[in-house]
Design a protein around this motif. Structure first.
Motif, PDB file in Angstrom:
ATOM      1  N   GLY A  94     -20.038  58.979 -41.907  1.00 47.45           N
ATOM      2  CA  GLY A  94     -21.148  59.179 -40.985  1.00 47.45           C
ATOM      3  C   GLY A  94     -22.498  58.958 -41.641  1.00 47.45           C
ATOM      4  O   GLY A  94     -22.743  59.425 -42.758  1.00 47.45           O
ATOM      5  N   LEU A  95     -23.369  58.243 -40.939  1.00 46.70           N
ATOM      6  CA  LEU A  95     -24.748  58.035 -41.392  1.00 46.70           C
ATOM      7  C   LEU A  95     -25.736  58.876 -40.598  1.00 46.70           C
ATOM      8  O   LEU A  95     -26.701  59.392 -41.145  1.00 46.70           O
ATOM      9  CB  LEU A  95     -25.134  56.559 -41.259  1.00 46.70           C
ATOM     10  CG  LEU A  95     -24.393  55.557 -42.130  1.00 46.70           C
ATOM     11  CD1 LEU A  95     -24.815  54.140 -41.768  1.00 46.70           C
ATOM     12  CD2 LEU A  95     -24.651  55.832 -43.602  1.00 46.70           C
ATOM     13  N   ALA A  96     -25.493  58.984 -39.283  1.00 51.20           N
ATOM     14  CA  ALA A  96     -26.445  59.704 -38.436  1.00 51.20           C
ATOM     15  C   ALA A  96     -25.782  60.060 -37.110  1.00 51.20           C
ATOM     16  O   ALA A  96     -24.856  59.373 -36.661  1.00 51.20           O
ATOM     17  CB  ALA A  96     -27.687  58.856 -38.176  1.00 51.20           C
ATOM     18  N   ALA A 133     -28.693  51.532 -44.063  1.00 46.12           N
ATOM     19  CA  ALA A 133     -28.399  52.889 -43.611  1.00 46.12           C
ATOM     20  C   ALA A 133     -29.590  53.485 -42.863  1.00 46.12           C
ATOM     21  O   ALA A 133     -29.430  54.119 -41.810  1.00 46.12           O
ATOM     22  CB  ALA A 133     -28.014  53.762 -44.807  1.00 46.12           C
ATOM     23  N   GLU A 134     -30.779  53.270 -43.393  1.00 45.96           N
ATOM     24  CA  GLU A 134     -31.995  53.750 -42.716  1.00 45.96           C
ATOM     25  C   GLU A 134     -32.141  53.108 -41.341  1.00 45.96           C
ATOM     26  O   GLU A 134     -32.455  53.781 -40.352  1.00 45.96           O
ATOM     27  CB  GLU A 134     -33.227  53.435 -43.569  1.00 45.96           C
ATOM     28  CG  GLU A 134     -33.314  54.202 -44.873  1.00 45.96           C
ATOM     29  CD  GLU A 134     -33.869  55.602 -44.687  1.00 45.96           C
ATOM     30  OE1 GLU A 134     -34.126  56.006 -43.543  1.00 45.96           O
ATOM     31  OE2 GLU A 134     -34.032  56.296 -45.707  1.00 45.96           O
ATOM     32  N   GLU A 135     -31.920  51.804 -41.265  1.00 44.14           N
ATOM     33  CA  GLU A 135     -32.061  51.084 -39.994  1.00 44.14           C
ATOM     34  C   GLU A 135     -31.065  51.586 -38.958  1.00 44.14           C
ATOM     35  O   GLU A 135     -31.404  51.771 -37.784  1.00 44.14           O
ATOM     36  CB  GLU A 135     -31.872  49.580 -40.218  1.00 44.14           C
ATOM     37  CG  GLU A 135     -32.998  48.919 -41.003  1.00 44.14           C
ATOM     38  CD  GLU A 135     -32.655  47.499 -41.407  1.00 44.14           C
ATOM     39  OE1 GLU A 135     -31.665  46.942 -40.871  1.00 44.14           O
ATOM     40  OE2 GLU A 135     -33.370  46.935 -42.260  1.00 44.14           O
ATOM     41  N   LEU A 136     -29.810  51.803 -39.388  1.00 49.42           N
ATOM     42  CA  LEU A 136     -28.796  52.272 -38.455  1.00 49.42           C
ATOM     43  C   LEU A 136     -29.088  53.685 -37.970  1.00 49.42           C
ATOM     44  O   LEU A 136     -28.905  54.005 -36.794  1.00 49.42           O
ATOM     45  CB  LEU A 136     -27.420  52.206 -39.112  1.00 49.42           C
ATOM     46  CG  LEU A 136     -26.871  50.805 -39.365  1.00 49.42           C
ATOM     47  CD1 LEU A 136     -25.630  50.873 -40.248  1.00 49.42           C
ATOM     48  CD2 LEU A 136     -26.558  50.094 -38.059  1.00 49.42           C
ATOM     49  N   ALA A 137     -29.547  54.547 -38.879  1.00 45.08           N
ATOM     50  CA  ALA A 137     -29.911  55.904 -38.474  1.00 45.08           C
ATOM     51  C   ALA A 137     -31.062  55.874 -37.468  1.00 45.08           C
ATOM     52  O   ALA A 137     -31.053  56.607 -36.469  1.00 45.08           O
ATOM     53  CB  ALA A 137     -30.295  56.729 -39.699  1.00 45.08           C
TER      54      ALA A 137
END
Length: 200
Positions: A94-96, A133-137
């Protein structure tokens, strides 16, 4: 948070009413499953929403690995194996996670969820995974501001380097990139415990 899904692809002339009845009679069995944030009971029907296949493909968000393991090694998953053979079980870190305005109390998702979108993204070798990861969150957080969004999650498989965005909607025709599934039921015993926001 752990995301998990298996896909059972069925013959083109398969009566999907069998799957609908299966979920109607058994779906409630995970409504109080320890460690389960949410399970969306998903189907695709050949020719509907551009699906090329008939498919049963439930999608899980687990709060604990113990909950996930108890399901996989217990009677729930064994029922799938007995009826359809043992499917490949995919899982992502899980990322977000984010709740939408349509989420309400956890039980409300069971009553209102109509569709889900799963957008899988192959991560190129040159991609900076921290930036991704930042973009997907951020994208998961933005999805929930759209009308009808119940919840959204972002996750990644660092073995295959596949990322995904998954979202559940309270109407049957959500707009978005990816595979569209019909939601037959949502078991969400611990959805309120899923940690919101980025998970690192």
């Amino acid at each position: 948070m752990h995301a998990m899904q298996y896909e059972i692809t069925l013959p083109s002339d398969y009566d999907m009413g069998i799957i609908r009845n299966r979920v109607a009679t058994r779906g409630h069995l995970l409504d109080d499953c320890p460690g389960l944030g949410a399970k969306a009971y998903l189907i695709r029907e050949r020719g509907v929403d551009e699906s090329p296949v008939n498919q049963y493909a439930p999608f899980y968000l687990w709060n604990t690995p113990e909950g996930m393991n108890s399901f996989l090694w217990g009677p729930g998953f064994q029922g799938i194996v007995d009826d359809f053979g043992r499917p490949e079980v995919r899982h992502w870190t899980g990322l977000a996670y984010a709740n939408g305005a349509g989420a309400g109390a956890p039980a409300r998702a069971t009553k209102t969820a109509k569709a889900a979108i799963r957008h899988r993204i192959r991560v190129p070798a040159h991609t900076h995974v921290g930036d991704l990861a930042e973009e997907l969150a951020d994208e998961a957080a933005q999805l929930i501001h759209r009308q009808g969004a119940i919840y959204a999650a972002a996750a990644i498989d660092p073995r295959t380097w596949e990322a995904l965005l998954f979202s559940v909607w309270d109407h049957a025709s959500p707009k978005g990139q990816g595979d569209v599934f019909q939601v037959l039921h949502v078991s969400a015993p611990e959805r309120a415990l899923l940690p919101e926001g980025r998970q690192w």
